[in-house]
Scaffold this active site. Structure first.
Site, PDB file in Angstrom:
ATOM      1  N   LYS A  60       0.865  -1.184   0.000  1.00 30.48           N
ATOM      2  CA  LYS A  60       0.000   0.000   0.000  1.00 30.48           C
ATOM      3  C   LYS A  60       0.893   1.222   0.000  1.00 30.48           C
ATOM      4  CE  LYS A  60      -4.442   0.577  -0.060  1.00 30.48           C
ATOM      5  NZ  LYS A  60      -5.482  -0.381  -0.486  1.00 30.48           N
TER       6      LYS A  60
ATOM      7  N   ASP B 183      -6.865   4.143  -4.751  1.00 26.83           N
ATOM      8  CA  ASP B 183      -7.556   3.944  -3.477  1.00 26.83           C
ATOM      9  C   ASP B 183      -8.222   5.294  -3.215  1.00 26.83           C
ATOM     10  OD1 ASP B 183      -7.560   1.721  -1.170  1.00 26.83           O
ATOM     11  OD2 ASP B 183      -7.543   3.660  -0.177  1.00 26.83           O
TER      12      ASP B 183
HETATM   13  N1  GLU Z   1      -7.145  -0.058  -3.258  1.00 23.99           N
HETATM   14  C1  GLU Z   1      -7.854  -1.232  -3.639  1.00 23.99           C
HETATM   15  C2  GLU Z   1      -7.857  -2.220  -2.498  1.00 23.99           C
HETATM   16  O1  GLU Z   1      -7.972  -1.819  -1.367  1.00 23.99           O
HETATM   17  C3  GLU Z   1      -7.365  -1.790  -4.967  1.00 23.99           C
HETATM   18  C4  GLU Z   1      -5.937  -2.198  -5.003  1.00 23.99           C
HETATM   19  C5  GLU Z   1      -5.440  -2.650  -6.362  1.00 23.99           C
HETATM   20  O2  GLU Z   1      -6.234  -2.743  -7.284  1.00 23.99           O
HETATM   21  O3  GLU Z   1      -4.236  -2.928  -6.460  1.00 23.99           O
HETATM   22  O4  GLU Z   1      -7.793  -3.413  -2.639  1.00 23.99           O
END
Ligand code: GLU
Length: 449
Positions: free
Chosen positions: A126, A166
């Protein structure tokens, strides 16, 4: 509880005393794993859990950008590459003024198990910044994204780490981020980022995927109890991309979302967000950058409750889809008192551990965890990566079919994992165990480091 699990939780608490979100998610996941650890002494011997709670690597960087009035601003950027045992690091970027390293670590930890649950080869990561996108011009957003990528690009790549969106990072930001990456690398490596626009390697259904996946998962739960989705009322929170996808799919399947929320309060629409005009208006509200759910009430003449949360409104299903720790114990009690039978988490960690525990103990209350329910988003990101590496574009039907299958499998794996350890129909523990198992196997196979 298993003594090794307890000792790892204790260490995490001491070491991360200033990172309450991270401590919270570690406690939630690890306490589900006790029955697994009991049966696998080799995990303790290899200090598997001790290694799993330590990010493999984390980068912190300075991001400077110029506002339209010529003034210079400095923000912090992060990328927390939590676990790469089963695939390149994968996870979104969050731009929000109050995020800290704690936010990155909690989300990166959750992402590791979520991504594992998808069954696809993606590790957990993240990132993001304490940049506040509210009220920024398009040019300011572009300059910020370019500066952010100037620092980030050296740590990512299609086989290294693949960021995505996100909160605060949508299609526009992904475009600017990818453009800067391409410029810096001098290569069209579009597998480096997901959530792209269709014209440069994005996947059909990716914008809808998290919401659609959540509804597919919900259908599995309802099927287990012999209930149809059609005719059900759903209480959602937020009005962003995920909630939009839920509204759209629910509408298609004859259910209706009756609450939405924002930082300013919540709205109650007894007819539901069930027309194309209403669903499309959510996109408009988001794009306006005003971040006010009251706009929906003004436009469609429904009730707006300033400063309040939607918990306690009478619905069949509750889907907290806004942000972490949105539901505290007092909200959970209101939710149960309102007769909600299905509590389906959607946002990452939307429930405090105390409230989650309480809800799970209520007779007749069915609780499903976000890391399973919202996994359709990242799963479709992995499908986007597959299309990029094949240099192909799949049809909408193909992507949706895969997404649907993945959600069914996540549900079934969770049910089976809980049953295997004698926990009954426990979707929360089941998701933690099933997600853990694949990462554990890969880490054990790869040796201690
Ligand atoms: N931010 C999204 C999640 O919490 C998507 C992450 C992504 O597609 O890599 O899973």
């Amino acid at each position: 509880m298993n003594a090794y699990v307890e000792s790892v939780i204790e260490k995490v608490k001491t070491k991360n005393a200033n990172e309450p979100l991270f401590v919270q998610t570690v406690e939630e996941v690890l306490s589900s794993l006790a029955p697994v650890i009991d049966q696998h002494p080799e995990y303790e011997a290899a200090d598997l859990l001790g290694r799993m709670v330590e990010p493999e690597r984390t980068f912190t960087f300075r991001v400077c950008w110029q506002a339209d009035d010529g003034s210079w601003h400095t923000n912090t950027g992060w990328r927390c590459q939590f676990n790469g045992a089963i695939g390149p690091y994968k996870g979104g970027l969050r731009f929000q003024k109050n995020v800290t390293l704690d936010t990155m670590k909690f989300l990166g930890f959750e992402q590791t198990y979520k991504n594992s649950l998808t069954g696809l080869p993606i590790g957990g990561a993240k990132g993001g910044s304490d940049f506040d996108p509210a009220g920024k011009s398009d040019a300011e957003i572009m300059r910020f994204c370019q500066s952010f990528m100037q620092a980030l690009y050296r740590y990512i790549g299609p086989d290294i780490d693949v960021p995505a969106g996100d909160m605060g990072v949508g299609a526009r930001e992904i475009g600017y981020l990818y453009g800067e990456y391409r410029r810096l690398r001098g290569a069209f490596e579009n597998g480096v980022i997901t959530g792209k626009g269709l014209s440069y390697g994005g996947s059909l259904i990716r914008p809808e995927a998290t919401g659609y996946g959540a509804v597919y998962y919900l259908q599995n739960v309802l099927k287990h109890f012999g209930e149809p989705l059609e005719g059900k009322t759903i209480g959602c929170a937020g009005f962003g991309n995920v909630t939009w996808g839920i509204c759209k799919k629910a509408m298609e399947l004859g259910a209706k979302v009756v609450t939405l929320s924002g930082p300013d309060g919540y709205i109650y629409d007894p007819d539901g967000v069930t027309t194309e005009e209403k669903v499309n208006y959510l996109i408009e509200m988001r794009n306006s950058g005003r971040n006010k759910v009251q706009d929906y009430a003004d436009k469609f003449g429904v009730q707006f409750f300033p400063g309040e949360k939607p918990w306690g409104v009478k619905t069949d299903i509750c889907m907290p889809s806004a942000m972490q720790n949105d539901v505290h114990l007092e909200h959970a009690k209101k939710i149960a008192a309102a007769g909600v039978k299905y509590y389906i988490e959607v946002a990452n960690m939307p429930t405090t551990n105390e409230a989650l525990q309480w809800l799970m103990e209520q007779p007749g209350m069915v609780v499903a965890p976000s890391k399973a329910v919202n996994a359709g988003g990242v799963a479709t990101s992995a499908l986007e990566m597959a299309q990029n590496s094949e240099r192909l574009v799949w049809t909408e039907e193909e992507v949706d079919k895969h997404l649907h299958q993945i959600m069914d499998t996540i549900y079934n794996m969770s049910v089976e994992a809980a049953e295997r350890y004698g926990l009954g129909y426990n979707l929360v523990a089941g998701a933690n165990i099933a997600g853990f198992q694949r990462v554990a196997d890969a880490m054990m196979a790869q040796g201690v480091f």
